[in-house]
Design a protein around this motif. Structure first.
Motif, PDB file in Angstrom:
ATOM      1  N   PHE A   7       0.830  -1.206   0.000  1.00  0.00           N
ATOM      2  CA  PHE A   7       0.000   0.000   0.000  1.00  0.00           C
ATOM      3  C   PHE A   7       0.865   1.256   0.000  1.00  0.00           C
ATOM      4  CE2 PHE A   7      -4.098  -1.855   2.084  1.00  0.00           C
ATOM      5  CZ  PHE A   7      -4.370  -2.540   0.919  1.00  0.00           C
ATOM      6  N   GLU A   8       1.875   1.281   0.836  1.00  0.00           N
ATOM      7  CA  GLU A   8       2.734   2.475   0.930  1.00  0.00           C
ATOM      8  C   GLU A   8       3.527   2.674  -0.361  1.00  0.00           C
ATOM      9  OE1 GLU A   8       2.659   4.869   3.232  1.00  0.00           O
ATOM     10  OE2 GLU A   8       1.049   3.708   4.138  1.00  0.00           O
ATOM     11  N   LYS A  25       4.587   5.815  -5.062  1.00  0.00           N
ATOM     12  CA  LYS A  25       4.784   5.846  -6.512  1.00  0.00           C
ATOM     13  C   LYS A  25       3.817   6.850  -7.149  1.00  0.00           C
ATOM     14  CE  LYS A  25       6.352   4.380 -10.477  1.00  0.00           C
ATOM     15  NZ  LYS A  25       7.659   4.727 -10.948  1.00  0.00           N
ATOM     16  N   ALA A  26       2.563   6.859  -6.702  1.00  0.00           N
ATOM     17  CA  ALA A  26       1.580   7.806  -7.239  1.00  0.00           C
ATOM     18  C   ALA A  26       2.011   9.245  -6.945  1.00  0.00           C
ATOM     19  CB  ALA A  26       0.199   7.529  -6.650  1.00  0.00           C
ATOM     20  N   GLN A  27       2.475   9.498  -5.741  1.00  0.00           N
ATOM     21  CA  GLN A  27       2.925  10.842  -5.382  1.00  0.00           C
ATOM     22  C   GLN A  27       4.141  11.245  -6.210  1.00  0.00           C
ATOM     23  OE1 GLN A  27       3.577  10.503  -1.167  1.00  0.00           O
ATOM     24  NE2 GLN A  27       1.471  11.074  -0.659  1.00  0.00           N
ATOM     25  N   GLY A  32      -2.634  19.610 -11.901  1.00  0.00           N
ATOM     26  CA  GLY A  32      -2.010  19.022 -10.724  1.00  0.00           C
ATOM     27  C   GLY A  32      -3.034  18.745  -9.631  1.00  0.00           C
ATOM     28  N   GLU A  33      -3.944  19.685  -9.439  1.00  0.00           N
ATOM     29  CA  GLU A  33      -4.993  19.488  -8.429  1.00  0.00           C
ATOM     30  C   GLU A  33      -5.913  18.339  -8.817  1.00  0.00           C
ATOM     31  OE1 GLU A  33      -5.160  24.225  -7.240  1.00  0.00           O
ATOM     32  OE2 GLU A  33      -6.979  23.246  -7.929  1.00  0.00           O
ATOM     33  N   ARG A  34      -6.242  18.252 -10.101  1.00  0.00           N
ATOM     34  CA  ARG A  34      -7.109  17.162 -10.556  1.00  0.00           C
ATOM     35  C   ARG A  34      -6.410  15.820 -10.404  1.00  0.00           C
ATOM     36  NH1 ARG A  34      -9.828  18.557 -16.141  1.00  0.00           N
ATOM     37  NH2 ARG A  34     -10.938  16.654 -15.597  1.00  0.00           N
ATOM     38  N   LEU A  35      -5.109  15.770 -10.722  1.00  0.00           N
ATOM     39  CA  LEU A  35      -4.353  14.525 -10.542  1.00  0.00           C
ATOM     40  C   LEU A  35      -4.296  14.148  -9.069  1.00  0.00           C
ATOM     41  CD1 LEU A  35      -1.395  15.021 -13.033  1.00  0.00           C
ATOM     42  CD2 LEU A  35      -3.242  13.338 -13.204  1.00  0.00           C
ATOM     43  N   ASN A  36      -4.113  15.145  -8.225  1.00  0.00           N
ATOM     44  CA  ASN A  36      -4.086  14.891  -6.783  1.00  0.00           C
ATOM     45  C   ASN A  36      -5.431  14.350  -6.314  1.00  0.00           C
ATOM     46  OD1 ASN A  36      -2.935  14.859  -4.208  1.00  0.00           O
ATOM     47  ND2 ASN A  36      -3.766  16.860  -3.726  1.00  0.00           N
ATOM     48  N   ALA A  64      -8.822   9.926  -4.613  1.00  0.00           N
ATOM     49  CA  ALA A  64     -10.020   9.105  -4.820  1.00  0.00           C
ATOM     50  C   ALA A  64      -9.643   7.637  -5.004  1.00  0.00           C
ATOM     51  CB  ALA A  64     -10.805   9.610  -6.036  1.00  0.00           C
ATOM     52  N   ALA A  65      -8.569   7.389  -5.739  1.00  0.00           N
ATOM     53  CA  ALA A  65      -8.116   6.007  -5.933  1.00  0.00           C
ATOM     54  C   ALA A  65      -7.668   5.414  -4.609  1.00  0.00           C
ATOM     55  CB  ALA A  65      -6.985   5.963  -6.955  1.00  0.00           C
ATOM     56  N   TRP A  66      -6.933   6.194  -3.847  1.00  0.00           N
ATOM     57  CA  TRP A  66      -6.462   5.711  -2.550  1.00  0.00           C
ATOM     58  C   TRP A  66      -7.648   5.416  -1.631  1.00  0.00           C
ATOM     59  CZ3 TRP A  66      -2.590   3.502  -0.321  1.00  0.00           C
ATOM     60  CH2 TRP A  66      -2.492   3.487   1.063  1.00  0.00           C
ATOM     61  N   THR A  67      -8.625   6.306  -1.609  1.00  0.00           N
ATOM     62  CA  THR A  67      -9.807   6.123  -0.769  1.00  0.00           C
ATOM     63  C   THR A  67     -10.581   4.873  -1.209  1.00  0.00           C
ATOM     64  OG1 THR A  67      -9.958   8.503  -0.415  1.00  0.00           O
ATOM     65  CG2 THR A  67     -11.934   7.210   0.043  1.00  0.00           C
ATOM     66  N   ALA A  68     -10.743   4.703  -2.505  1.00  0.00           N
ATOM     67  CA  ALA A  68     -11.454   3.523  -3.010  1.00  0.00           C
ATOM     68  C   ALA A  68     -10.706   2.244  -2.638  1.00  0.00           C
ATOM     69  CB  ALA A  68     -11.612   3.615  -4.525  1.00  0.00           C
ATOM     70  N   LEU A  69      -9.397   2.314  -2.646  1.00  0.00           N
ATOM     71  CA  LEU A  69      -8.580   1.142  -2.317  1.00  0.00           C
ATOM     72  C   LEU A  69      -8.604   0.836  -0.831  1.00  0.00           C
ATOM     73  CD1 LEU A  69      -6.515  -0.929  -3.410  1.00  0.00           C
ATOM     74  CD2 LEU A  69      -4.749   0.756  -2.920  1.00  0.00           C
TER      75      LEU A  69
END
Length: 166
Positions: free
Chosen positions: A54-55, A60-62, A131-135, A140-145
């Protein structure tokens, strides 16, 4: 025999010298709580590997997001400077040839520079919004996961019934 995964370098989430054996990601408390809550019966090794996964995904996303923002900023700076240089060079060449009224040229150059600055500000604003939209998308992906699944009463009864049968 080794228990090292055989993943091609270009498909790896982290560079080869930063594999979990070499660099353990810092595990956030949120991840620890989630994994312990959702996997209470798993062994410590499985929980630790899940937390590390998870980390690693989060880091990697960040990292990818930071790289995209930096590349957008670098591209914007070089484009803006090249445009302003070409405008200055054109003005100097026209003045050197004395083809037009210098005051009129100066006024036109000012207008072009103002337009270039407005375009630059709009591009920076759009890059920031991207950048804000990517964030937001990464969040959202992290929350869904990481959001635990909720069950309806019927599903919970079914789960309870199946546990009674075991």
């Amino acid at each position: 025999m080794t228990n090292q995964p055989n993943i091609p370098k270009e498909q790896a989430l982290v560079p080869e010298d930063q594999t979990p054996q070499n660099v353990a990601p810092d595990i956030t408390q949120e991840t620890r709580d989630l994994v312990t809550k959702e996997m209470p019966e798993a062994t410590a090794e499985i929980q630790n590997e899940t937390m590390a996964l998870f980390e690693t995904i989060r880091l990697k996303a960040q990292s990818e997001m930071r790289k995209a923002q930096q590349e957008a900023e670098r591209a914007g700076e070089s484009t803006r400077e090249a445009y302003l240089d070409s405008v200055r060079n054109a003005r100097e060449e026209i003045e050197r040839l004395n083809l037009f009224d210098p005051e009129r040229i100066e006024y036109t150059i000012k207008l072009m520079q103002m337009d270039a600055e407005n375009n630059w500000e709009n591009m920076v604003k759009q890059a920031s919004e991207l950048g804000e939209r990517l964030n937001d998308a990464a969040l959202a992906a992290w929350t869904a996961l990481t959001t635990p699944k909720t069950y309806t009463e019927a599903e919970e009864r079914s789960i309870d019934d199946s546990k009674k049968l075991d």
